[in-house]
Design a protein around this motif. Sequence first.
Motif, PDB file in Angstrom:
ATOM      1  N   GLU A   1       0.826  -1.202   0.000  1.00 59.92           N
ATOM      2  CA  GLU A   1       0.000   0.000   0.000  1.00 59.92           C
ATOM      3  C   GLU A   1       0.865   1.259   0.000  1.00 59.92           C
ATOM      4  O   GLU A   1       0.561   2.241  -0.687  1.00 59.92           O
TER       5      GLU A   1
ATOM      6  N   ALA B   1       2.219   1.718  -3.440  1.00 63.39           N
ATOM      7  CA  ALA B   1       1.182   2.248  -4.326  1.00 63.39           C
ATOM      8  C   ALA B   1       1.002   3.740  -4.094  1.00 63.39           C
ATOM      9  O   ALA B   1       0.776   4.510  -5.058  1.00 63.39           O
ATOM     10  N   ASP B   2       1.101   4.191  -2.853  1.00 70.46           N
ATOM     11  CA  ASP B   2       0.996   5.622  -2.568  1.00 70.46           C
ATOM     12  C   ASP B   2       2.116   6.392  -3.248  1.00 70.46           C
ATOM     13  O   ASP B   2       1.909   7.512  -3.720  1.00 70.46           O
ATOM     14  N   GLU B   3       3.287   5.812  -3.290  1.00 68.18           N
ATOM     15  CA  GLU B   3       4.423   6.452  -3.953  1.00 68.18           C
ATOM     16  C   GLU B   3       4.146   6.646  -5.434  1.00 68.18           C
ATOM     17  O   GLU B   3       4.457   7.699  -6.012  1.00 68.18           O
ATOM     18  N   HIS B   4       3.573   5.663  -6.060  1.00 69.91           N
ATOM     19  CA  HIS B   4       3.306   5.734  -7.493  1.00 69.91           C
ATOM     20  C   HIS B   4       2.197   6.741  -7.802  1.00 69.91           C
ATOM     21  O   HIS B   4       2.132   7.286  -8.913  1.00 69.91           O
ATOM     22  N   ARG B   5       1.308   6.980  -6.829  1.00 71.39           N
ATOM     23  CA  ARG B   5       0.210   7.919  -7.050  1.00 71.39           C
ATOM     24  C   ARG B   5       0.625   9.361  -6.892  1.00 71.39           C
ATOM     25  O   ARG B   5      -0.064  10.271  -7.320  1.00 71.39           O
ATOM     26  N   THR B   6       1.793   9.584  -6.244  1.00 75.80           N
ATOM     27  CA  THR B   6       2.233  10.970  -6.008  1.00 75.80           C
ATOM     28  C   THR B   6       3.098  11.472  -7.150  1.00 75.80           C
ATOM     29  O   THR B   6       3.584  10.730  -7.954  1.00 75.80           O
TER      30      THR B   6
END
Length: 300
Positions: A292, A295-300
């Motif tokens: 998770e 995934a947060d890294e990829h969304r930023t």
Amino acid sequence: MAGTSFPNPATWCPATFRHMPQPKELDPYTNPRAFYGCELRRLREAAGLSQEQLGERVFCSGSYIGQFESANRRPQIDMSRVFDQLFGSGEHLERLCRLAGKSKVADYFADAAELEQRATAINEFAPMVIPGMLQTPAYARALTKSVQRFAPNEVVEQHVTTRMERAQLLTGSDRPLFWAILHEASLRVPLGGPMAMHDQLMHLVEMARIHPHIILQVLPFSGGAHPFLNTMVSLMQFADAPPVVYTEGSYTGQLVDEPALVADFQSSYDLARAVALSPEASLALIESAAKEHAADEHRT
């Protein structure tokens, strides 16, 4: 010694050390602590006192005096002042104590750090952050910067280095059984950013799967209230001494060796162990939380 004010013996004479073995000889030039021990022994013998007799004068056991003389115990300022007053040695032992007491870790943690090296088993409860000996450099750096926001980089890096040195205990030849219960909150607080958290959590999974003496459990949010929710707790067991507990909050820590209190801590820890997820389910949750964060890294 009439009228002399002594420090509270409960603060510097824990039962933990009364039965630990002591070396017969000590080289005074090995380090400042060894020099302190030899000087204390020299002054004691010059006064014609045995360890037991000196212990009686300062309200402590003789074997505890032996811990100072054998350099197995970090000297204490209050006791050093009492020794100086008893022996008429000015501030000799107090000054040596200040030199011998220097430590890479915070003063309130120094005694606990020494005990970690002797423990056969360490059980920790981590409410909000990953236990120190399981931290990655990036996580330790982010945590240190949050605690010491205005510290220069060299101070921060020294703290990180010291923490990594402590971590070597878990993979050394005398490694203890290390059982940690992490509250789920410690998996969610994004210290250092998403990728630093991902790497930290995967490090936990790797350590637990590679080393059978490292056991991790997660106390999920659904576990509800628990006595340790606002306190980091470490229960340490020894082959030749009673168990102790170390608790830590922001900028402070305390060693507890009173048997009844240690038993209370152990009971609460057992309760947390019963409510927590199984080790395998815990690793699965840790790995899921790591994904998770990635995934947060990829969304930023």
